[in-house]
Scaffold this motif. Structure first.
Motif, mmCIF file in Angstrom:
data_model
loop_
_atom_site.group_PDB
_atom_site.id
_atom_site.type_symbol
_atom_site.label_atom_id
_atom_site.label_comp_id
_atom_site.label_asym_id
_atom_site.label_seq_id
_atom_site.Cartn_x
_atom_site.Cartn_y
_atom_site.Cartn_z
ATOM 1 N N GLY A 1 0.783 -1.230 0.000
ATOM 2 C CA GLY A 1 0.000 0.000 0.000
ATOM 3 C C GLY A 1 0.812 1.275 0.000
ATOM 4 N N SER A 2 2.128 1.180 -0.139
ATOM 5 C CA SER A 2 2.957 2.380 -0.136
ATOM 6 C C SER A 2 2.684 3.225 -1.381
ATOM 7 N N VAL A 3 2.857 4.546 -1.242
ATOM 8 C CA VAL A 3 2.598 5.490 -2.329
ATOM 9 C C VAL A 3 3.927 6.073 -2.796
ATOM 10 N N SER A 4 4.211 5.961 -4.087
ATOM 11 C CA SER A 4 5.441 6.505 -4.646
ATOM 12 C C SER A 4 5.106 7.437 -5.797
ATOM 13 N N ALA A 5 5.892 8.496 -5.966
ATOM 14 C CA ALA A 5 5.718 9.432 -7.079
ATOM 15 C C ALA A 5 6.448 8.876 -8.294
ATOM 16 N N VAL A 6 5.713 8.694 -9.398
ATOM 17 C CA VAL A 6 6.322 8.120 -10.597
ATOM 18 C C VAL A 6 6.553 9.161 -11.689
ATOM 19 N N ILE A 7 5.804 10.269 -11.667
ATOM 20 C CA ILE A 7 6.006 11.362 -12.621
ATOM 21 C C ILE A 7 5.899 12.678 -11.859
ATOM 22 N N THR A 8 6.928 13.501 -11.976
ATOM 23 C CA THR A 8 6.958 14.760 -11.226
ATOM 24 C C THR A 8 7.247 15.962 -12.124
#
Length: 307
Positions: free
Chosen positions: A166-173
């Motif tokens: 369930g971890s949230v990661s930024a893939v496009i910034t």
């Protein structure tokens, strides 16, 4: 003969636009129609009426429309996960949520690195069960589609929710206001619309395409796939041939996999989003500003690849 609302810009489009098929206006009465998702088992479509804080339901069996959920935290985009559950982007909830099989609401993501999300906008589920979503500020920019607030993150990104922990990661910034998104049929490419022109003068109204890494968890450098010639792109879907069917200011635009605009479907309202549905996945549902439309096409919505 093709209906006048099919605009052929490249001969490849004729393969998908059938003769004697017409645009159908199914319902009207919303303030801002968005976020369609189709449930094949129930033969119905749900979509958002964001300012009216409700989800609506179109029943294919009898053509009736009813309220599916109200209030709903100003839902925007939706998708259906691998178990047939509704995944929702909530403006006012500032969260990505899921309606469980028992009808309960579960928050899947509402923060990134301890800070509140802006207002999740659109969402897609990959074949590995991961959930990818965009997070612009439209739901916190004012009181019309959510509640006014200052962004805690200070950026608008595309995120991935891991299906295991369930971890949230930024893939496009690197986008101004990421909006609609979809994977190519083989999930090797991720398409994302940038509607940053609403906030930044000169921001190109593009769909960008990003190569998905071999591990399926991140993406490489993006490039311009297409630029909108009528308003802004918003939500879109991809068919089995890899064509991108996108919303636009004058209707629906169809782009071949090489990025060529091959045709349009004229709609008398600004279109916000589309979704394939029907028994054969060949019915394109179209969310105009106040109305729900549909048209049958000679193609089908892409299915997730089997893993």
């Amino acid at each position: 003969m093709l209906d006048k609302d099919f605009v052929v810009l490249d001969e490849r489009f004729r393969r998908y636009a059938m003769g004697n098929v017409h645009i159908e206006k199914l319902w009207t009465g919303s303030r801002w129609a968005e976020g369609p998702a189709y449930f094949a088992a129930g033969k119905y479509l749900i979509w958002s009426d964001i300012p009216n804080d409700r989800l609506l339901r179109y029943d294919e069996t009898d053509g009736s429309v009813s309220v599916f959920l109200a209030p709903c935290n100003n839902h925007n985009g939706h998708t259906v996960d691998l178990e047939g559950r509704l995944i929702s982007c909530e403006h006012r909830g500032r969260a990505v949520t899921r309606i469980e099989h028992d009808g309960s609401r579960r928050i899947l993501a509402d923060r990134f690195e301890g800070k509140k999300l802006n207002s999740p906008n659109d969402v897609v589920v990959k074949s590995d069960g991961s959930i990818w979503f965009t997070d612009p500020t439209y739901g916190i920019d004012g009181e019309y589609e959510g509640d006014f607030a200052i962004s805690e993150i200070g950026a608008c990104n595309v995120y991935r929710i891991d299906p295991v922990n369930g971890s949230v990661s930024a893939v496009i910034t690197d986008m101004v206001r990421p909006n609609g998104l979809a994977f190519s049929p083989d999930e090797k490419l991720l398409y994302v619309a940038d509607t940053g022109l609403t906030h930044k003068v000169g921001c190109s109204p593009d769909i960008r395409v990003y190569p998905v890494a071999s591990d399926g968890r991140s993406v490489g450098a993006g490039r311009r796939f297409a630029t909108c010639d009528a308003g802004l792109f918003d939500g879109f879907r991809v068919d089995i041939h890899g064509n991108v069917w996108s919303s636009a200011g004058d209707g629906v635009h169809c782009f071949a996999p090489d990025g060529t605009l091959i045709g349009k479907i004229s709609i008398p309202e600004v279109v916000a989003n589309v979704c394939f549905g029907g028994r054969k996945r060949n019915r394109l549902y179209i969310c105009g500003t106040t109305s729900l439309y549909s048209v049958y096409l000679n193609t089908q919505g892409a299915l997730r690849p089997k893993v």
